[in-house]
Motif scaffolding. Structure first.
Motif, PDB file in Angstrom:
ATOM      1  N   ILE A  78       0.945  -1.585  -0.194  1.00 32.32           N
ATOM      2  CA  ILE A  78       0.302   0.032  -0.022  1.00 32.32           C
ATOM      3  C   ILE A  78       0.586   1.115  -0.022  1.00 32.32           C
ATOM      4  O   ILE A  78       1.253   1.843  -1.054  1.00 32.32           O
ATOM      5  CB  ILE A  78      -1.178   0.227   1.531  1.00 32.32           C
ATOM      6  CG1 ILE A  78      -1.927  -1.084   0.986  1.00 32.32           C
ATOM      7  CG2 ILE A  78      -1.625   1.744   1.361  1.00 32.32           C
ATOM      8  CD1 ILE A  78      -2.942  -1.438   2.122  1.00 32.32           C
ATOM      9  N   GLN A  79       2.372   1.011   0.790  1.00 36.74           N
ATOM     10  CA  GLN A  79       2.677   2.656   0.862  1.00 36.74           C
ATOM     11  C   GLN A  79       3.916   2.591  -0.054  1.00 36.74           C
ATOM     12  O   GLN A  79       2.848   3.784  -0.664  1.00 36.74           O
ATOM     13  CB  GLN A  79       4.059   2.385   1.776  1.00 36.74           C
ATOM     14  CG  GLN A  79       3.669   2.138   3.233  1.00 36.74           C
ATOM     15  CD  GLN A  79       2.884   3.161   4.368  1.00 36.74           C
ATOM     16  OE1 GLN A  79       2.506   4.138   3.764  1.00 36.74           O
ATOM     17  NE2 GLN A  79       1.603   3.245   4.962  1.00 36.74           N
ATOM     18  N   LEU A  80       4.162   1.860  -1.276  1.00 37.67           N
ATOM     19  CA  LEU A  80       4.440   1.883  -2.163  1.00 37.67           C
ATOM     20  C   LEU A  80       3.751   2.206  -3.393  1.00 37.67           C
ATOM     21  O   LEU A  80       3.901   2.581  -4.727  1.00 37.67           O
ATOM     22  CB  LEU A  80       5.465   0.521  -2.857  1.00 37.67           C
ATOM     23  CG  LEU A  80       6.566  -0.086  -1.899  1.00 37.67           C
ATOM     24  CD1 LEU A  80       7.145  -1.017  -2.954  1.00 37.67           C
ATOM     25  CD2 LEU A  80       7.658   1.291  -1.779  1.00 37.67           C
ATOM     26  N   LEU A  81       2.688   1.698  -2.670  1.00 36.49           N
ATOM     27  CA  LEU A  81       1.309   1.958  -4.488  1.00 36.49           C
ATOM     28  C   LEU A  81       0.879   3.558  -4.258  1.00 36.49           C
ATOM     29  O   LEU A  81       0.877   4.356  -5.332  1.00 36.49           O
ATOM     30  CB  LEU A  81      -0.465   1.568  -4.131  1.00 36.49           C
ATOM     31  CG  LEU A  81       0.161   0.104  -5.005  1.00 36.49           C
ATOM     32  CD1 LEU A  81      -1.603  -0.867  -3.973  1.00 36.49           C
ATOM     33  CD2 LEU A  81      -0.320  -0.214  -6.168  1.00 36.49           C
ATOM     34  N   LYS A  82       0.910   4.131  -3.118  1.00 40.93           N
ATOM     35  CA  LYS A  82       0.857   5.445  -2.498  1.00 40.93           C
ATOM     36  C   LYS A  82       2.046   6.181  -3.472  1.00 40.93           C
ATOM     37  O   LYS A  82       1.513   7.541  -3.807  1.00 40.93           O
ATOM     38  CB  LYS A  82       0.246   5.508  -1.026  1.00 40.93           C
ATOM     39  CG  LYS A  82      -0.459   5.009  -0.900  1.00 40.93           C
ATOM     40  CD  LYS A  82      -0.895   5.265   0.646  1.00 40.93           C
ATOM     41  CE  LYS A  82      -2.832   5.570   1.410  1.00 40.93           C
ATOM     42  NZ  LYS A  82      -2.515   5.045   3.224  1.00 40.93           N
ATOM     43  N   ALA A  83       2.965   5.960  -3.431  1.00 41.65           N
ATOM     44  CA  ALA A  83       4.335   6.598  -4.110  1.00 41.65           C
ATOM     45  C   ALA A  83       4.119   6.728  -5.258  1.00 41.65           C
ATOM     46  O   ALA A  83       3.975   7.905  -6.390  1.00 41.65           O
ATOM     47  CB  ALA A  83       5.390   6.102  -3.380  1.00 41.65           C
ATOM     48  N   CYS A  84       3.175   5.936  -5.767  1.00 42.70           N
ATOM     49  CA  CYS A  84       3.226   5.762  -6.984  1.00 42.70           C
ATOM     50  C   CYS A  84       2.338   6.179  -7.739  1.00 42.70           C
ATOM     51  O   CYS A  84       2.216   7.185  -8.790  1.00 42.70           O
ATOM     52  CB  CYS A  84       2.955   4.079  -8.041  1.00 42.70           C
ATOM     53  SG  CYS A  84       4.554   2.793  -7.369  1.00 42.70           S
ATOM     54  N   LEU A  85       1.687   6.774  -6.728  1.00 44.97           N
ATOM     55  CA  LEU A  85       0.228   7.193  -7.405  1.00 44.97           C
ATOM     56  C   LEU A  85       0.141   9.243  -7.081  1.00 44.97           C
ATOM     57  O   LEU A  85       0.174   9.658  -7.729  1.00 44.97           O
ATOM     58  CB  LEU A  85      -0.811   6.756  -6.585  1.00 44.97           C
ATOM     59  CG  LEU A  85      -1.805   5.565  -6.821  1.00 44.97           C
ATOM     60  CD1 LEU A  85      -2.658   5.488  -5.433  1.00 44.97           C
ATOM     61  CD2 LEU A  85      -2.803   6.507  -8.027  1.00 44.97           C
ATOM     62  N   ILE A  86       1.393   9.351  -6.445  1.00 50.27           N
ATOM     63  CA  ILE A  86       1.953  10.471  -6.165  1.00 50.27           C
ATOM     64  C   ILE A  86       2.303  11.246  -7.422  1.00 50.27           C
ATOM     65  O   ILE A  86       2.360  13.028  -7.782  1.00 50.27           O
ATOM     66  CB  ILE A  86       2.610  10.867  -5.014  1.00 50.27           C
ATOM     67  CG1 ILE A  86       1.814  11.282  -3.720  1.00 50.27           C
ATOM     68  CG2 ILE A  86       3.202  12.313  -4.550  1.00 50.27           C
ATOM     69  CD1 ILE A  86       2.688  11.485  -1.996  1.00 50.27           C
TER      70      ILE A  86
END
Length: 321
Positions: A78-86
Motif C-alpha cells: 500500500i505504501q509503495l502504491l501511494k508513492a506511485c500514485l503521487i
C-alpha cells in the motif's frame, strides 16, 4: 527468485529530497500538469515517507513468521502504491473516498472453507479502484468478484505448483527466437479450443500490440510481434516472470487485470484472514491438510520480491521523458 532488487542502489536515489523533487517535477511535466515545480516541492516529502515506510514493512516481512507476513506485505505494498500514485496525482489522497482498501471479503463458512475457492469483491471507491484506473487504465466494475484460484493463475511463478498439485496447466511458456518472435506449444490451441486463425485474432483482440501467427504445426506455433513485447512490461494478456513471457491457458484468464492488481486482492484477503480468522489460520499451518498452504506460502515468497520490483519499475519509468 531473481527479484531481489528492492534494496538495489538504484532506489536509494529516492532518499534524496533534491533528487525526488526533480524526479516529481519531471513526472508532472510529462503529463503536462500546470505548476509542476511547486507541486513537486509540496509532494516531495510525502512521496519519500511512503517509500521509507514501504521499505520498512518489506524489511520486517523478510524476517517475520509466515503467519504474520500477509499483514506486513499488504501494508508495504500500500505504501509503495501511494508513492506511485503521487507521481500521477500530486494531490493524492484528494478525498477520503480513495483511502479505503476498496475491497470486501465475504463472511467465511467455518466448515469446508477453502482459500482457493474464496472470493473478494471490488467496491465503487477506494485504493483498489483508484490505482487500477490511474496506474493500469483498468476500470473497475462495482461488485465484481475475484476468486483466489483465478488470481493466482495470473502469477506465472505459481503456475508450476498448479501443475504439480492439481495437474492443471495454467500457462504456456513463450520461447524467444528473436526479440520479436517466439514459439509456444501448439497444445495451447486445445486448452483454448481454438484454431490458429482464431487464436491470432483473439490475441489481437485482448492485447495492445500487433501479433501474427507465422507458422504452426502439431507441436509448435511461431508468433511474430510488431515490437518487443517485454519492453511493455505488464501488457496483458501476457504474464511475466523476470524476462520470460507466458500466455494463459484458459480464456477466463484473458482479462485486463494487471498482475499488481492480483497481488493486491490476494494480499488483502490473506491479511483479513490472518487477523480475523485466527482459528482457521492457525489450523492451516499446524494441520497442513489442505492444498491451500503450499499456494499461500509460494505466493508470499513471490510477492515479497516481485511487487517491490514491479512498483519500482513503474516509478523508474515515470520520470523518463
Amino acid at each position: 527468485m531473481g527479484y531481489s532488487g528492492h534494496y538495489h542502489s538504484n532506489n536509494y536515489a529516492y532518499q534524496s529530497a533534491s533528487y525526488v523533487q526533480q524526479y516529481l517535477k519531471e513526472c508532472y511535466s510529462n503529463i503536462e500538469l500546470p505548476d509542476a515545480e511547486r507541486k513537486s516541492y509540496d509532494s516531495c516529502y510525502r512521496f519519500m515517507y511512503f517509500i521509507e515506510y514501504g521499505e520498512r514493512y518489506y524489511r520486517h516481512a523478510s524476517t517475520a513468521d509466515a503467519e504474520l507476513k500477509p499483514i506486513l506485505l499488504f501494508y508495504g505494498m500500500i505504501q509503495l502504491l501511494k508513492a506511485c500514485l503521487i507521481t500521477i496525482d500530486p494531490n493524492y489522497p484528494g478525498d477520503t473516498h480513495v483511502l479505503a482498501h476498496g475491497v470486501t471479503s465475504r463472511k467465511r463458512k467455518k466448515r469446508h472453507y477453502a482459500f482457493l475457492q474464496d472470493e473478494v469483491k471490488g467496491q465503487k471507491n477506494g485504493l483498489f479502484e483508484y490505482f487500477s484506473r490511474k496506474m493500469f487504465h483498468v476500470k473497475q466494475v462495482e461488485g465484481e468478484k475475484y476468486k483466489m484460484e483465478d488470481l493466482l493463475t495470473l502469477i506465472p511463478e505459481v503456475c508450476p505448483l498448479f501443475e504439480k498439485l492439481t495437474r492443471k496447466v495454467t500457462s504456456y511458456k513463450m520461447i524467444s527466437l528473436t526479440s520479436t518472435s517466439f514459439t509456444i506449444q501448439a497444445s495451447i490451441l486445445d486448452t483454448l479450443n481454438m484454431t490458429a486463425e482464431r487464436f491470432e485474432s483473439y490475441l489481437q483482440q485482448h492485447g495492445d500490440t500487433s501479433i501474427k501467427v507465422l507458422t504452426h504445426n502439431r507441436d509448435f506455433i511461431t508468433l511474430q510481434f510488431k515490437e518487443d513485447p517485454v519492453a511493455g512490461l505488464q501488457r496483458r494478456p501476457f504474464l511475466y516472470d523476470r524476462n520470460t513471457l507466458y500466455l494463459p491457458a484458459e480464456r477466463s484468464q484473458y482479462n485486463p487485470i494487471a498482475e499488481v492488481m492480483a497481488h493486491y486482492l490476494i494480499l488483502y484477503n490473506l491479511s483479513m484472514i490472518c487477523r480475523y480468522e485466527t482459528e482457521w489460520w492457525g489450523d492451516l499451518f499446524h494441520t497442513q491438510e489442505s492444498l491451500d498452504l503450499p499456494f499461500i506460502l509460494q505466493f508470499l515468497e513471490v510477492t515479497s520480491e516481485k511487487i517491490p520490483h514491479l512498483l519500482y519499475e513503474f516509478l523508474n519509468k515515470r520520470g523518463k521523458s
